[in-house]
Enzyme design. Structure first.
Site, PDB file in Angstrom:
ATOM      1  N   HIS A   1       4.029   1.333   2.171  1.00  0.00           N
ATOM      2  CA  HIS A   1       5.228   0.656   1.641  1.00  0.00           C
ATOM      3  C   HIS A   1       5.898   1.525   0.573  1.00  0.00           C
ATOM      4  CE1 HIS A   1       2.850  -3.046   2.877  1.00  0.00           C
ATOM      5  NE2 HIS A   1       3.976  -3.208   3.525  1.00  0.00           N
TER       6      HIS A   1
ATOM      7  N   HIS B   1       0.858  -1.186   0.000  1.00  0.00           N
ATOM      8  CA  HIS B   1       0.000   0.000   0.000  1.00  0.00           C
ATOM      9  C   HIS B   1       0.894   1.236   0.000  1.00  0.00           C
ATOM     10  CE1 HIS B   1       1.102   0.059   4.203  1.00  0.00           C
ATOM     11  NE2 HIS B   1       0.592  -1.166   4.356  1.00  0.00           N
TER      12      HIS B   1
ATOM     13  N   SER C   1      -2.097  -0.481   6.665  1.00  0.00           N
ATOM     14  CA  SER C   1      -1.603  -1.815   7.002  1.00  0.00           C
ATOM     15  C   SER C   1      -2.164  -2.793   5.986  1.00  0.00           C
ATOM     16  CB  SER C   1      -2.103  -2.205   8.398  1.00  0.00           C
ATOM     17  OG  SER C   1      -1.974  -3.595   8.596  1.00  0.00           O
TER      18      SER C   1
END
Ligand code: PAF
Length: 280
Positions: A37, A34, A185
């Protein structure tokens, strides 16, 4: 973007770059990427010549087999996102490539891996250390980038890098949040739409608890947060603690000029989420 499945091929590629004096930035992930990252990829690209991202769902860090089985896996979407982010190399190994034997390494982090997440997920950080050590030996990065949502993990990796004299600088990057404040997350994708709405309560409770901690003390903040969570039948709190951000020892009273981080782990339905907030 180059894609490597084999360690020897990735090592060959990196050797060529290192011999030319190029610096290597490394972003280890478990995929289901996502924007959080991607912010790590961007941080690496901003300070290193070459960025390597690994996508590997590491079985040794799951203490619950159902959690491992349900962990989201989407290598095609991950590859596309990394290409769009101009990542230089993706390392996508199999389990047998990373763990050719079933040999388990045991690490000693003192209290650090027994508290907070370590208490609720015994063995979790040992598994994280095992895979990060393996990756550090393969990639030998100049810098490695981790999200500070996993605050305790960053501490473990710092301790690991020191123990293995890796020389990699561990860079802790800011938490990225959804518009409603929920920390990004990979596990958010597992929430039902009802649970997703409920999960937005987490950052709001953390922010309010921070305010209360600063105005009325840590105990008042802890009581407030536990009471609010207890009102939600779909939520269950594992822990909410105030800690020293350097060594994660518990703090019960605010002292002038002392830095504090508040960390929590909470179930929303069956999905366990973590978050944290710096107080001062
Ligand atoms: O934070 C994660 O995604 C994982 O714990 C890590 C660092 C990639 C190790 O498997």
């Amino acid at each position: 973007m180059l894609i490597f499945n084999k360690i020897t091929e990735l090592e060959g590629f990196l050797e060529g770059l290192k011999s030319k004096g190029q610096s290597i930035g490394f972003v280890p992930t478990m995929g289901a990427l996502h924007k959080g990252h991607i912010s790590l990829i961007e941080a690496s690209k901003a300070t290193c010549d070459v960025t390597v991202c690994s996508v590997f769902v590491n079985p040794t860090q799951f203490n619950d087999t159902a959690d491992l089985a349900h962990y989201p896996r989407m290598p095609e979407a991950d590859t596309l996102l990394l290409e769009q982010a101009n990542c230089d190399a993706l390392f996508l190994p199999t389990v047998s490539e990373i763990y050719p034997t079933r040999e388990k390494q045991i690490f000693d982090f003192g209290e650090l891996d027994k508290i907070l997440e370590g208490k609720y997920r015994p063995g979790h950080f040992n598994g994280v250390a095992q895979v990060v050590k393996r990756f550090f030996e393969i990639v030998q990065p100049n810098r490695a980038f981790f999200g500070s949502k996993d605050f305790q993990q960053v501490k473990i990796v710092e301790a690991l890098a020191k123990q293995m004299k890796s020389g990699a600088e561990i860079v802790s990057c800011a938490i990225l949040r959804e518009p409603d404040g929920l920390a990004m997350s990979s596990r958010n994708a597992l929430l039902s739409s009802n649970e997703r709405v409920l999960a937005s309560l987490i950052p709001r409770l953390l922010t309010k608890a921070k305010e209360l901690a600063l105005s009325s003390g840590l105990l008042a903040a802890k009581e407030y947060l536990s009471k609010e969570v207890a009102k939600q039948p779909l939520m269950k709190l594992d822990y909410f603690e105030f800690c020293n951000p350097t060594n994660l020892t518990t703090i019960t009273q605010l002292q002038p000029n002392e830095k504090v981080v508040a960390l929590l782990a909470i179930f929303v339905g069956k999905i366990r989420l973590i978050d944290n907030i710096i107080l001062n």
